[in-house]
Enzyme design. Structure first.
Site, PDB file in Angstrom:
ATOM      1  N   PHE A 200     -12.713 -48.842  -6.659  1.00 14.69           N
ATOM      2  CA  PHE A 200     -13.356 -47.504  -6.387  1.00 14.69           C
ATOM      3  C   PHE A 200     -15.229 -47.570  -7.795  1.00 14.69           C
ATOM      4  CE2 PHE A 200     -14.800 -42.965  -5.979  1.00 14.69           C
ATOM      5  CZ  PHE A 200     -15.764 -42.944  -4.853  1.00 14.69           C
TER       6      PHE A 200
ATOM      7  N   SER B 298     -14.334 -26.760  -9.882  1.00 12.27           N
ATOM      8  CA  SER B 298     -14.668 -26.124  -8.155  1.00 12.27           C
ATOM      9  C   SER B 298     -14.415 -27.855  -8.005  1.00 12.27           C
ATOM     10  CB  SER B 298     -16.056 -26.387  -8.147  1.00 12.27           C
ATOM     11  OG  SER B 298     -16.972 -27.603  -8.288  1.00 12.27           O
TER      12      SER B 298
ATOM     13  N   ASP C  87     -33.973 -43.404 -11.855  1.00  9.62           N
ATOM     14  CA  ASP C  87     -32.611 -43.112 -11.409  1.00  9.62           C
ATOM     15  C   ASP C  87     -32.752 -41.355 -11.461  1.00  9.62           C
ATOM     16  OD1 ASP C  87     -30.242 -43.456  -9.357  1.00  9.62           O
ATOM     17  OD2 ASP C  87     -29.128 -43.391 -11.091  1.00  9.62           O
TER      18      ASP C  87
ATOM     19  N   GLU D 106     -13.079 -30.771  -4.987  1.00 12.02           N
ATOM     20  CA  GLU D 106     -13.552 -31.686  -3.695  1.00 12.02           C
ATOM     21  C   GLU D 106     -11.852 -32.199  -2.704  1.00 12.02           C
ATOM     22  OE1 GLU D 106     -16.551 -34.184  -3.667  1.00 12.02           O
ATOM     23  OE2 GLU D 106     -15.946 -35.572  -3.154  1.00 12.02           O
TER      24      GLU D 106
ATOM     25  N   ALA E 260     -18.633 -41.485   5.474  1.00 13.64           N
ATOM     26  CA  ALA E 260     -19.181 -42.700   4.889  1.00 13.64           C
ATOM     27  C   ALA E 260     -19.644 -43.197   6.694  1.00 13.64           C
ATOM     28  CB  ALA E 260     -18.700 -44.016   4.713  1.00 13.64           C
TER      29      ALA E 260
ATOM     30  N   ASP F 111     -23.567 -42.835   2.513  1.00 12.73           N
ATOM     31  CA  ASP F 111     -23.340 -44.535   2.128  1.00 12.73           C
ATOM     32  C   ASP F 111     -23.408 -44.973   4.270  1.00 12.73           C
ATOM     33  OD1 ASP F 111     -23.571 -44.828  -0.655  1.00 12.73           O
ATOM     34  OD2 ASP F 111     -21.553 -44.647  -0.392  1.00 12.73           O
TER      35      ASP F 111
ATOM     36  N   HIS G  54     -16.271 -30.177 -11.961  1.00 17.12           N
ATOM     37  CA  HIS G  54     -15.954 -30.666 -10.791  1.00 17.12           C
ATOM     38  C   HIS G  54     -14.916 -32.120 -10.563  1.00 17.12           C
ATOM     39  CE1 HIS G  54     -17.041 -30.800  -6.595  1.00 17.12           C
ATOM     40  NE2 HIS G  54     -16.824 -31.932  -6.139  1.00 17.12           N
TER      41      HIS G  54
HETATM   42  P1  FAD Z   1     -29.590 -40.796  -3.590  1.00 17.20           P
HETATM   43  O1  FAD Z   1     -29.251 -40.225  -4.667  1.00 17.20           O
HETATM   44  O2  FAD Z   1     -30.724 -39.821  -2.695  1.00 17.20           O
HETATM   45  O3  FAD Z   1     -30.188 -41.928  -4.005  1.00 17.20           O
HETATM   46  C1  FAD Z   1     -29.131 -43.387  -4.374  1.00 17.20           C
HETATM   47  C2  FAD Z   1     -29.914 -43.872  -5.442  1.00 17.20           C
HETATM   48  O4  FAD Z   1     -31.141 -44.666  -4.952  1.00 17.20           O
HETATM   49  C3  FAD Z   1     -30.990 -42.430  -6.569  1.00 17.20           C
HETATM   50  O5  FAD Z   1     -29.710 -42.573  -7.450  1.00 17.20           O
HETATM   51  C4  FAD Z   1     -31.987 -43.805  -6.635  1.00 17.20           C
HETATM   52  O6  FAD Z   1     -31.856 -44.096  -8.068  1.00 17.20           O
HETATM   53  C5  FAD Z   1     -31.896 -44.303  -5.897  1.00 17.20           C
HETATM   54  N1  FAD Z   1     -33.185 -44.118  -4.331  1.00 17.20           N
HETATM   55  C6  FAD Z   1     -33.375 -43.409  -4.118  1.00 17.20           C
HETATM   56  N2  FAD Z   1     -33.681 -43.679  -2.748  1.00 17.20           N
HETATM   57  C7  FAD Z   1     -34.801 -44.348  -3.892  1.00 17.20           C
HETATM   58  C8  FAD Z   1     -36.335 -43.610  -2.955  1.00 17.20           C
HETATM   59  N3  FAD Z   1     -37.134 -43.363  -2.241  1.00 17.20           N
HETATM   60  N4  FAD Z   1     -37.484 -44.013  -4.221  1.00 17.20           N
HETATM   61  C9  FAD Z   1     -36.866 -44.257  -5.364  1.00 17.20           C
HETATM   62  N5  FAD Z   1     -35.020 -44.359  -5.816  1.00 17.20           N
HETATM   63  C10 FAD Z   1     -34.497 -44.187  -4.635  1.00 17.20           C
HETATM   64  N6  FAD Z   1     -21.277 -40.062   0.594  1.00 17.20           N
HETATM   65  C11 FAD Z   1     -20.774 -39.945   1.652  1.00 17.20           C
HETATM   66  O7  FAD Z   1     -20.690 -40.542   2.610  1.00 17.20           O
HETATM   67  N7  FAD Z   1     -19.968 -38.514   2.018  1.00 17.20           N
HETATM   68  C12 FAD Z   1     -19.819 -37.430   1.048  1.00 17.20           C
HETATM   69  O8  FAD Z   1     -19.542 -36.568   2.253  1.00 17.20           O
HETATM   70  C13 FAD Z   1     -19.732 -37.810  -0.234  1.00 17.20           C
HETATM   71  N8  FAD Z   1     -20.018 -36.724  -1.383  1.00 17.20           N
HETATM   72  C14 FAD Z   1     -20.408 -37.290  -1.994  1.00 17.20           C
HETATM   73  C15 FAD Z   1     -20.499 -36.478  -3.776  1.00 17.20           C
HETATM   74  C16 FAD Z   1     -20.849 -36.472  -4.494  1.00 17.20           C
HETATM   75  C17 FAD Z   1     -20.683 -35.223  -5.721  1.00 17.20           C
HETATM   76  C18 FAD Z   1     -21.581 -37.679  -4.839  1.00 17.20           C
HETATM   77  C19 FAD Z   1     -21.883 -37.893  -6.791  1.00 17.20           C
HETATM   78  C20 FAD Z   1     -21.504 -38.424  -4.393  1.00 17.20           C
HETATM   79  C21 FAD Z   1     -21.179 -38.408  -2.488  1.00 17.20           C
HETATM   80  N9  FAD Z   1     -20.986 -39.794  -1.167  1.00 17.20           N
HETATM   81  C22 FAD Z   1     -20.871 -39.255  -0.553  1.00 17.20           C
HETATM   82  C23 FAD Z   1     -21.790 -40.875  -2.523  1.00 17.20           C
HETATM   83  C24 FAD Z   1     -23.521 -41.074  -1.895  1.00 17.20           C
HETATM   84  O9  FAD Z   1     -23.185 -40.904  -0.442  1.00 17.20           O
HETATM   85  C25 FAD Z   1     -23.851 -42.321  -2.672  1.00 17.20           C
HETATM   86  O10 FAD Z   1     -23.898 -42.842  -3.365  1.00 17.20           O
HETATM   87  C26 FAD Z   1     -25.189 -42.718  -1.852  1.00 17.20           C
HETATM   88  O11 FAD Z   1     -25.545 -44.192  -1.994  1.00 17.20           O
HETATM   89  C27 FAD Z   1     -26.248 -42.284  -2.874  1.00 17.20           C
HETATM   90  O12 FAD Z   1     -26.587 -40.604  -2.052  1.00 17.20           O
HETATM   91  P2  FAD Z   1     -27.175 -39.676  -2.943  1.00 17.20           P
HETATM   92  O13 FAD Z   1     -27.742 -38.899  -1.958  1.00 17.20           O
HETATM   93  O14 FAD Z   1     -26.878 -39.560  -4.191  1.00 17.20           O
HETATM   94  O15 FAD Z   1     -28.707 -40.634  -2.974  1.00 17.20           O
END
Ligand code: FAD
Length: 288
Positions: A210, A7, A152, A9, A43, A101, A259
């Site tokens: 990055f 896939s 995590d 991105e 972001a 983020d 991916h």
């Molecule tokens: P989460 O997994 O929800 O949180 C990140 C980490 O913080 C967790 O792994 C956990 O350890 C901790 N955490 C968070 N909340 C809690 C809680 N309540 N309790 C306990 N631990 C917690 N960013 C963008 O802005 N736009 C995009 O399109 C984008 N695409 C992405 C695609 C992929 C495949 C990946 C891997 C990342 C992408 N990101 C993107 C980056 C992402 O937004 C950041 O890494 C962000 O900081 C975390 O988002 P998440 O949904 O993975 O967070």
């Protein structure tokens, strides 16, 4: 070696030139018959409309399965779900659901007053609509905000238990990093698909910055190799070799889906895919 399912991105284009570049990227990579392609969400939610338009246009004009990224940043629950509704209305069935983020300059994620507090809440709400196949992010090198590796993985399990079907990982440099993570996930009872995210390194300086920002460990041998390759003007050759070896090691270790973070630059991704045996599927009807 069996060729993997792949896939790709992309990010949404911000101007006309970037639109042509995205279209070029799609034209180059689409013949490799990806499982899906995904479009990021800037972001801070900065590309909300661009993402929506790019997703809808790609879906309509390319015939590819397009996954839309969606984050919780800077939007109320109603606004976020309205965007998801627009994706569904455009025929989109796959969402990459993320907390996201914060906008540049803001150190940490602060939920919108009426917004989703975290990714689990977003995933639950999307799953309740019963309209989407949900993908989430995962972090083999540990997310910088995680308390520790186990916390995590426990959080990833909560995201998958909340209704997500698949995790796509942040990029990493060594297959061992992924295998360790995969084993730890299995030990925690995670049995859903975990797909490695692969970054073909188009620009070493950019990739290094990055990686530092998102907590990805950079092995010393990679630093040294790129230092020499940069000096000798053969960064592209090294990038292709390193990325192909990483993918090949992953496949040898049982991985069957990859991916690719293309950064809308198709050449390296295409070359690596070809080296892995993923070749363009020629429609014989079109050849005749
Ligand atoms: P989460 O997994 O929800 O949180 C990140 C980490 O913080 C967790 O792994 C956990 O350890 C901790 N955490 C968070 N909340 C809690 C809680 N309540 N309790 C306990 N631990 C917690 N960013 C963008 O802005 N736009 C995009 O399109 C984008 N695409 C992405 C695609 C992929 C495949 C990946 C891997 C990342 C992408 N990101 C993107 C980056 C992402 O937004 C950041 O890494 C962000 O900081 C975390 O988002 P998440 O949904 O993975 O967070």
């Amino acid at each position: 070696m069996t060729a993997p399912d792949i896939s790709f991105e992309f990010f949404p284009p911000q101007n006309l030139e970037a639109s042509f570049r995205l279209w070029d990227t799609v034209q180059t990579l689409a013949p490799m018959d990806p499982r899906f392609v995904s479009v990021t969400y800037g972001a801070g939610g900065t590309t909300r409309d661009l993402t929506r338009d790019a997703v809808a246009t790609l879906h309509k004009s390319s015939g590819l399965n397009v996954a839309a990224h969606l984050t919780c940043v800077n939007a109320s629950k109603a606004e976020t779900l309205a965007i998801a509704d627009q994706f569904a209305a455009a025929g989109v069935t796959d969402i990459v659901a993320l907390r996201g983020d914060p906008p540049k300059g803001e150190g940490q994620f602060t939920p919108h007053a009426d917004g989703f507090a975290n990714s689990v809440e977003l995933i639950e709400a999307l799953a309740a609509t019963d309209k989407f196949n949900i993908h989430v992010g995962a972090y083999p090198d540990i997310h910088p905000e995680a308390q520790n590796a186990q916390a995590d993985i426990d959080w990833l399990k909560r995201k998958l238990d909340a209704g997500a079907n698949e995790a796509l990982t942040q990029f990493f440099f060594e297959a061992e990093t992924f295998f360790r993570f995969r084993d730890a996930c299995a030990k925690a009872g995670i049995d859903k698909q975990i797909t490695p995210g692969i970054l073909p390194i188009e620009n070493w300086k950019g990739a290094r910055n990055f990686a530092r920002r998102c907590g990805t460990t950079i092995p010393k041998w990679v630093e040294d190799a790129f230092d020499k390759a940069t000096r000798d003007g053969r960064e592209d050759l090294l990038a292709t070799a390193i990325c192909t070896e990483l993918c090949s090691d992953l496949i040898d270790g049982g991985v069957d889906k990859l991916h690719f973070y293309t950064l809308n630059r198709p050449e390296l991704t295409r070359d690596v895919c070809h080296a892995l045996g993923v070749v363009p599927k020629v429609d014989l009807q079109n050849v005749a």
